[in-house]
Design an enzyme around this catalytic site. Structure first.
Site, PDB file in Angstrom:
ATOM      1  N   CYS B 186       0.450  -1.107   0.220  1.00 49.63           N
ATOM      2  CA  CYS B 186       0.119  -0.354   0.151  1.00 49.63           C
ATOM      3  C   CYS B 186       1.174   1.425   0.056  1.00 49.63           C
ATOM      4  O   CYS B 186       0.478   2.156  -0.999  1.00 49.63           O
ATOM      5  CB  CYS B 186      -0.826  -0.204   1.270  1.00 49.63           C
ATOM      6  SG  CYS B 186      -1.907  -1.283   1.571  1.00 49.63           S
ATOM      7  N   CYS B 314      14.070   2.456   1.734  1.00 51.94           N
ATOM      8  CA  CYS B 314      12.900   3.138   0.770  1.00 51.94           C
ATOM      9  C   CYS B 314      11.903   3.372   1.231  1.00 51.94           C
ATOM     10  O   CYS B 314      11.991   4.143   2.650  1.00 51.94           O
ATOM     11  CB  CYS B 314      11.976   1.366   0.636  1.00 51.94           C
ATOM     12  SG  CYS B 314      11.413   0.482   1.559  1.00 51.94           S
TER      13      CYS B 314
END
Lengths: 80, 347
Positions: B186, B314
């Site tokens: 998500c 990330c």
């Protein structure tokens, strides 16, 4: 025969839309379709697994695809 | 004690009654993941009067969670999800028991955890935990109510339900394996918050049906929901499982480093940073270092300097953990994943 193939999840991104089509010889099996799709879309082959559904039913690798069939590529989804 | 007035509107349902309510009251449900799916699912299971609800999560609340993780407020950012969730759910229904499991689920603890419950609601955000829960439930003959979301699409199924003298299909019947490096979650791919609510409610719905023996479960099939077209498609998988799961596969954990430790270490020039996100994400914001997207790392198309420890980063910490795990033992340097990703770094 030309088969319309619906794409779900990340497969939409891989095929570039909600559906794609493939020209296949008659008596094509699901295994052959998978190979064909993975040649055309190499990223599909990297998913480790994805489901091919034919007429809303999980299709085993040896099932045959017919002209009127509705085929769908359903990859796994991780989000929660 | 079951409070009659509280549950009167569900007890009045045809085919439900006080017996179904008593079963709910006696049931033990484990909700794994207190995020987009877990929040609505747990709220409904609490409201409906499931007697014991375990919530397993080890993450903290962040501002970017709030659009879909509806138990939390901005003031609670940085607090443990499991603590806040259990506190609020207890207020919502003081008659039930809530059990907080502040743990990351691994191959070492999954069997013991699952063993304490009758049924598991899989509201996790990663493949590794999904497979752990699936395999543990298959080994312990317990059903899993699976839900997963991506952008505008959701999947729901009930795995491993007794069927004749065997069991209905499980997650591995449909997806024997998944490559986490290839499928965004998500945080990376985006998600419609109302979709999380819809799928989480569908999962709670299946748990209630399973416990009370009401209706027909999504077992032997998988439901696909598309929030853009409001189309529901139910794909038939088959009546029985064809898998043969005999053990829990050992999980490999990437070494993680907190944003705080990393900031201190960077000041001392101790680390080489590697951004594993896509170029568009990097262009929007980055904290320096090399740029090697996860897809390149997976195919080993890169060169890394090995003079210092390497920290992958990330957006959320998921892809960087995949990178560190993939390269574990293959690079002659110590590898870390930035825990919580840039989301944590910016807080």
């Amino acid at each position: 025969m030309t088969i319309n193939i619906l794409a779900f999840g990340i497969a939409k991104e891989i095929v570039g839309g909600t559906s794609t089509s493939a020209d296949l010889p008659s008596h094509t099996t699901v295994a052959q379709l998978r190979r064909r799709l993975e040649e055309q879309y190499p990223r599909l082959g990297k998913l480790a697994s994805y489901m091919i559904a034919v007429n809303n039913e999980y299709a085993a690798t040896d099932s045959l695809i017919n002209e009127q069939d509705e085929v769908a590529i359903i990859p796994p989804v991780s989000g929660g | 004690m079951v409070n009659d007035i509280r549950y009167s509107c569900q007890v009045a349902l045809p085919g439900f009654g006080t017996e179904a309510q008593a079963r709910l009251n006696a049931a033990r449900v484990l909700v794994v993941g207190a995020g987009g799916l877990g929040c609505p699912a747990a709220q409904y299971l609490t409201a409906v009067g499931v007697g014991t609800i375990g919530i397993a999560d080890y993450d903290v609340i962040s501002i970017s969670n709030l659009h879909r993780q509806i138990l939390y407020t901005p003031a609670e950012a940085g607090q443990k999800k499991v603590t806040v969730a259990c506190k609020k759910l207890q207020q919502q229904n003081p008659q039930i028991q809530l059990v907080a499991h502040d743990v990351k689920i691994t191959s070492a603890n999954v069997m013991e955890l699952v063993g304490q419950y009758d049924i598991v609601l899989d509201a996790t955000d990663n493949f590794e935990t999904r497979y752990l829960l699936n395999d543990a439930c298959v080994l312990q003959h317990k059903p899993v109510v699976y839900g997963a979301i991506y952008q505008y699409e959701g999947q729901v199924a009930v795995w491993n339900v007794p069927y004749k003298d065997t069991y209905s299909p499980n997650y591995r019947d449909v997806f024997p394996d998944a490559n986490a490096a290839q499928i965004p979650n998500c945080a990376e791919g985006g998600v419609l918050p109302t979709l999380a609510g819809i799928i989480g409610c569908m999962q709670a719905n299946e748990v209630v049906k399973y416990i009370t023996g009401t209706g027909e479960l999504v077992s032997g099939k998988m439901l696909l929901f598309d929030a853009l077209t409001m189309q529901i498609r139910v794909v038939k998988i088959g009546d029985v499982t064809r898998t043969n799961i005999t053990e829990i596969a050992a999980t490999v954990d990437a070494c993680t480093i907190s944003a705080q430790e990393l900031k201190a270490g960077l000041d001392d020039n101790k680390y080489t940073l590697v951004d594993v996100r896509e170029i568009s994400e990097r262009e929007a914001y980055h904290i320096g270092g090399l740029h090697i997207p996860l897809s390149k790392i997976e195919h080993e198309e890169f060169q890394l300097p090995v003079d210092k420890d390497i920290v992958f980063y990330c957006a959320s910490g998921r892809r960087s953990a995949v990178a560190a795990t993939l390269l574990s033992g293959k690079v002659d340097a110590k590898l870390f994943s930035l825990s919580g990703g840039l989301k944590g770094w910016r807080q």
